[in-house]
Design a protein around this motif. Structure first.
Motif, PDB file in Angstrom:
ATOM      1  N   GLN A   1      -9.591 -30.012 -19.720  1.00  0.00           N
ATOM      2  CA  GLN A   1      -8.014 -30.532 -19.838  1.00  0.00           C
ATOM      3  C   GLN A   1      -7.617 -29.833 -18.306  1.00  0.00           C
ATOM      4  O   GLN A   1      -6.448 -30.276 -17.818  1.00  0.00           O
ATOM      5  CB  GLN A   1      -7.443 -29.306 -20.819  1.00  0.00           C
ATOM      6  CG  GLN A   1      -7.893 -30.263 -22.204  1.00  0.00           C
ATOM      7  CD  GLN A   1      -7.708 -29.036 -23.455  1.00  0.00           C
ATOM      8  OE1 GLN A   1      -8.068 -27.931 -23.259  1.00  0.00           O
ATOM      9  NE2 GLN A   1      -7.043 -29.535 -24.477  1.00  0.00           N
TER      10      GLN A   1
ATOM     11  N   LEU B   1      -4.062 -31.049 -17.644  1.00  0.00           N
ATOM     12  CA  LEU B   1      -3.215 -30.774 -18.497  1.00  0.00           C
ATOM     13  C   LEU B   1      -2.969 -29.086 -18.979  1.00  0.00           C
ATOM     14  O   LEU B   1      -2.190 -28.932 -19.557  1.00  0.00           O
ATOM     15  CB  LEU B   1      -3.819 -31.278 -19.769  1.00  0.00           C
ATOM     16  CG  LEU B   1      -4.078 -32.815 -19.880  1.00  0.00           C
ATOM     17  CD1 LEU B   1      -4.936 -33.312 -21.100  1.00  0.00           C
ATOM     18  CD2 LEU B   1      -2.474 -33.316 -20.506  1.00  0.00           C
TER      19      LEU B   1
ATOM     20  N   ASN C   1      -8.671 -26.454 -30.512  1.00  0.00           N
ATOM     21  CA  ASN C   1      -9.066 -26.809 -29.200  1.00  0.00           C
ATOM     22  C   ASN C   1     -10.518 -26.736 -29.248  1.00  0.00           C
ATOM     23  O   ASN C   1     -11.132 -27.903 -28.883  1.00  0.00           O
ATOM     24  CB  ASN C   1      -8.505 -26.156 -27.887  1.00  0.00           C
ATOM     25  CG  ASN C   1      -8.440 -27.052 -26.891  1.00  0.00           C
ATOM     26  OD1 ASN C   1      -7.960 -28.113 -26.730  1.00  0.00           O
ATOM     27  ND2 ASN C   1      -8.819 -26.593 -25.424  1.00  0.00           N
TER      28      ASN C   1
END
Lengths: 188, 319, 417
Positions: free
Chosen positions: C177, C182, C245
């Protein structure tokens, strides 16, 4: 279950007794306390180092040789403005400038004010008499502290804004006198 | 050459006084600061002990940081030396430090106590360690300890005063029982631990040193000797200790010491002095009727904080 | 009277003897059986005891008869006596030996989803037939099944180091990520000197807490306590709806520097759990990530929790709390002070059971106030506030005179809890 009582080693004993001397010196300011005799080859400053210093705290000492010896206790060496313990074997004019920089704590954490361990002369009959009052003192107590410039007492008075301030121990030949920040000290 | 396994398992026994030297040194550093700033709560790390939290681990850590083989230790709980918890802490201290123990308050160098201060006046160089469940006197008006800390920093005690005033308006008196908040050295409001109001004046201008420690809440504080401790009171509504006038101890026949009320079957109550060490000394002094004179000489009962008529030893402190 | 429990030392001895009679004798064999047969229980005790020592944790369980809070207390008390010999190097999660790692955020992830040992998708049916078999038959059956189970890889036991461990590295989902923009990149800084990291076991916890202390506190927190507060957050007492996650279970190599040569070497492997949750937040609503051009941007925010031993419930709930605590205006039960103070197993359980101790001095002081208030009102012609004697005690909910400043009477001032 728990084993038999662990041994009370000499190292354990002198560290404890040195601490007790400091505790009572601070509890009854202005009274002279005797330090424990150490079988190790160490002076009063090293004895206090033993009682107070370890890697979880910090110290400052302007005297190179004492600083090197104190380093053995593992405390972090810090500047005078950020050290928890400030060792001043001699309080001359230069050291006075250092005193003016020590930590005073914050209103949220006044206990972060520094502790000073200061060499002096407790035997000087001509030394100025300091009249002490405040917590730990019934009325007043007088004590002679030599080899400390008179300006120190005025500086101390200006720096301490209770509860902010520093706490001091005066040391001479196996004896100690405590001056917590609560003690009002007047030169007689 | 030692292996990691050897190093790691070398400590099958325990350190002197249980705590390792780092823990003791940390406590000692904090104790010095507590004495230098009377009534201010010094945060500390607070190690776990083999006694449950809330059972005196704060007091015990301070005691273990102080105690040595030259000490004479007294442990009391609710005034009693022989209650299970006091006995448990006492045997732990004695076992870990090799210290002598006593029930005689004047012979003790170190007294650890839960909820009481002895009736006999403590002397210089005696240390009283009080166990503290909740060190924060502002808890009732501010739950967050970090906000309460700011209020102490600013000496902002307005809300606390207001709550006392509200009690006064509603109940015509301050309705605080034990743990009565006090102002120490004219600066910090302190919880004296859950001692009865009867014991609060004993902290004022005392000859001995008092250390208070909360293990769970990780705060320790001190009342040095000869320090002003004033319960919060209004000029026209003075602080009052428990009203036990007329209560007589069924064991000693004495009055005007702090009493336990013992409910009796069928109604009514009898009373006994809460300080068992004191009672023990008083009873020993009374000659045995059957064998008068055979009792060995005992330590004389010392001067007490309150006399037999209930007058506190410092004139004018209790109005 | 209640002080019948007096009698001091002999009472203590008798009480402990009765307890031992009830719990029964145990020996090293018992301890090792517990260590082998109940690894998750041992892990929970080690996590909350903040000491990685499976044998000692099993001993504490045997000694306490399985009372978790007692076992954790024993382990912590033992920990208090241990010297700190060295500081280990930080464990890099991406290089740990993974036995299980899953992400709910993506269908597939670099390195792949690894289900590993879990009961997640099993039917939770009690195997009652086990009870019906006699011991001999059971032995035989176990022997014959041993081979099969190894092939299945479904054995939940932690002998998994042999069967479950995959030696290839699994990159962190969060790293992907970060690379994709992100998540903000981690600041590049040299590995901190371990002796400078704040340590919750050596220094007091003050608020706002350094992040290290927060994560340390969560790591040693009570599983049930973290779950209760975390669950409250999940049910809606928080503005976030996070996604898992990554949850990662495995073995971490513990390395220290040799005191003389300064060379790194491993002192062994420990089981660890690491959980990360992620949520999208308005950038302007988070202090550090505030964008200069208003509140229209969203960014991802992570919550993290890790502990020694394998404990998924605690780390997932802990990671959610970590995230919730950072929000600008968290629910009162999700502020840092509230969460960290109320989830310590030793402090909370100890204080709870301390109410068994006699409190007759404080109660006496309380009664004095109650009586005098009644008297004051009577004298003033206001009637007896408390009515009859029975009501006197039962009519005082919430009174607690150990709390300084708390009123002894139920009404009125702002002090009521």
């Amino acid at each position: 279950m728990l084993g038999a009582t662990a041994t009370y080693s000499h190292a354990e004993a002198i560290a404890r007794q040195a601490f007790l001397a400091l505790m009572w010196a601070l509890s009854y300011p202005g009274r002279v306390r005797q330090l424990p005799p150490s079988r190790f080859d160490e002076d009063d400053f090293m004895l206090f180092g033993r009682a107070l210093l370890d890697p979880e705290t910090s110290y400052f000492c302007p005297d190179g040789s004492l600083a090197a010896r104190l380093a053995r206790h593992g405390a972090k060496s810090r500047s005078v403005a950020s050290a928890a313990y400030v060792f001043l074997p001699r309080l001359d004019e230069a050291a006075l400038a250092l005193v003016s920089e020590v930590r005073l704590g914050t209103h949220a954490l006044p206990d972060e004010g520094a502790t000073l361990i200061v060499g002096c002369d407790l035997d000087a009959a001509d030394a100025p008499e300091i009249v002490c009052s405040g917590p730990g003192i019934e009325g007043q107590v007088r004590v002679r502290i030599g080899s400390v410039p008179l300006a120190f007492w005025e500086l101390r008075r200006q720096m301490i804004r209770y509860p902010l301030g520093f706490d001091a121990f005066f040391v001479h030949r196996g004896r100690v006198v405590g001056f917590p920040r609560t003690t009002q000290a007047e030169v007689a | 050459m030692s292996t990691v396994a050897e190093l790691a398992s070398s400590n099958r026994g325990y350190s002197y006084a249980f705590l390792d030297e780092f823990a003791k040194r940390e406590l000692r550093r904090r104790i010095l600061k507590a004495i230098a700033i009377p009534g201010y709560q010094v945060p500390y790390a607070s190690r776990e002990l083999p006694i449950a939290r809330g059972w005196g681990t704060g007091g015990l850590q301070v005691t273990l940081a102080l105690v040595g083989p030259d000490d004479v230790v007294k442990v009391i709980d609710q005034g009693a030396d022989d209650s299970v918890n006091a006995a448990n802490l006492r045997r732990f201290i004695a076992r870990m430090a090799g210290a002598d123990t006593t029930t005689d308050a004047s012979r003790a160098t170190l007294i650890q106590s839960r909820h009481r201060i002895p009736e006999e006046r403590l002397q210089e160089h005696q240390t009283l360690v009080l166990q503290v469940p909740d060190p924060e006197p502002l808890r009732s008006v501010e739950h967050d300890i970090s906000k309460a800390r700011l209020m102490h920093a600013e000496a902002d005690y307005g809300l606390l005063w207001l709550s006392l005033y509200e009690q006064l308006v509603r109940y015509r008196r301050v309705t605080l029982g034990a743990s009565y908040p006090c102002l120490v050295h004219h600066r910090y409001v302190m919880s004296p631990s859950p001692i009865p109001r009867w014991d609060v004046p004993k902290l004022h201008q005392s000859a001995h040193l008092t250390l208070l420690s909360a293990g769970r809440e990780k705060r320790l504080y001190a009342v040095p000797p000869y320090t002003d401790v004033r319960p919060l009171e209004f000029a026209d509504v003075p602080f009052r200790v428990e009203d036990q006038r007329g209560w007589m101890c069924y064991r000693t026949g004495l009055q005007n010491k702090f009493m336990n009320e013992l409910p009796q079957t069928g109604g009514g109550a009898i009373y006994e002095i809460s300080d068992t060490g004191f009672v023990e000394k008083v009873l020993r002094k009374v000659p045995d009727r059957e064998a008068a004179g055979s009792t060995p000489a005992q330590a004389a009962v010392g001067a007490t904080y309150y006399d037999d008529e209930g007058r506190f030893y410092i004139d004018g402190y209790l109005r | 009277m209640y002080v019948a429990a007096r009698g001091g030392e002999s009472a203590i001895r008798n009480a402990e003897r009765l307890y031992r009679d009830l719990v029964g004798a145990f020996d090293a064999e018992t301890v090792h059986t517990i260590e082998r047969a109940m690894p998750y229980l041992v892990d929970r005790v080690m996590g909350e005891g903040s000491l990685y020592a499976p044998e000692l944790a099993a001993l504490a369980l045997a000694q306490s008869g399985g009372d978790l809070y007692e076992a954790v207390l024993m382990l912590r008390a033992f920990r208090s006596t241990q010297p700190r010999l060295a500081y280990a190097r930080p464990v890099d999660a991406s290089s740990m030996l993974v036995v299980r790692r899953i992400s709910a955020a993506f269908k597939d992830i670099p390195g792949g989803q690894v289900l590993g040992p879990t009961l997640d998708y099993s039917h939770r049916l009690l195997q009652l037939e086990v009870l019906d078999r006699d011991a001999k038959a059971q032995d035989e059956e176990e022997r014959s099944q041993a081979g099969e189970q190894e092939e299945d890889g479904e054995e939940a036991g932690m002998a998994g180091e042999r069967s479950g461990v995959s030696n290839c590295n699994y990159p962190l989902v969060a790293d992907w990520q970060r690379d994709a923009g992100l998540l903000p990149l981690l600041a590049v800084h040299p590995c901190p000197d371990a002796s400078e990291i704040p340590d919750v076991t050596r220094e007091p916890l003050l608020f706002p807490a350094p992040r290290a202390m927060r994560l340390q506190s969560l790591s040693r927190a009570d599983t049930g306590g973290v779950l209760a507060l975390g669950y409250a957050n999940m049910r809606g007492y928080g503005a976030v709806h996070p996604t898992v996650n990554e949850v990662r279970l495995g073995y971490a190599e513990i390395e220290i520097a040799h005191p003389i040569t300064n060379e790194l070497f491993s002192i062994g492997r420990i089981r660890v759990t690491h959980a990360e949750v992620v949520t999208a937040l308005k950038s302007a609503s988070v202090g550090n990530g505030a964008q200069p051009d208003g509140d229209t941007k969203l960014h991802l925010e992570l919550g993290f929790c890790a502990t020694v031993g394998w404990n998924e419930v605690k780390t997932i709930a802990g990671a959610m709390l970590d995230l919730a605590m950072d929000l600008p205006d968290p629910h009162p039960s999700h502020t840092e002070e509230y969460v960290l103070y109320h989830t310590d197993p030793v402090e909370s359980s100890g204080f709870c059971i301390h109410y068994k101790l006699p409190h007759y001095v404080t109660f006496g002081s309380e009664l004095d106030v109650v009586r005098s208030v009644g008297e004051a009102k009577r004298v003033a012609g206001l009637g007896d506030y408390y009515g009859d004697g029975d009501h006197l005690v039962s009519g005082m909910p919430g009174t607690y005179s150990e709390r300084p400043g708390a009123p002894l009477v139920p009404e009125g001032t702002a002090e009521q809890v």
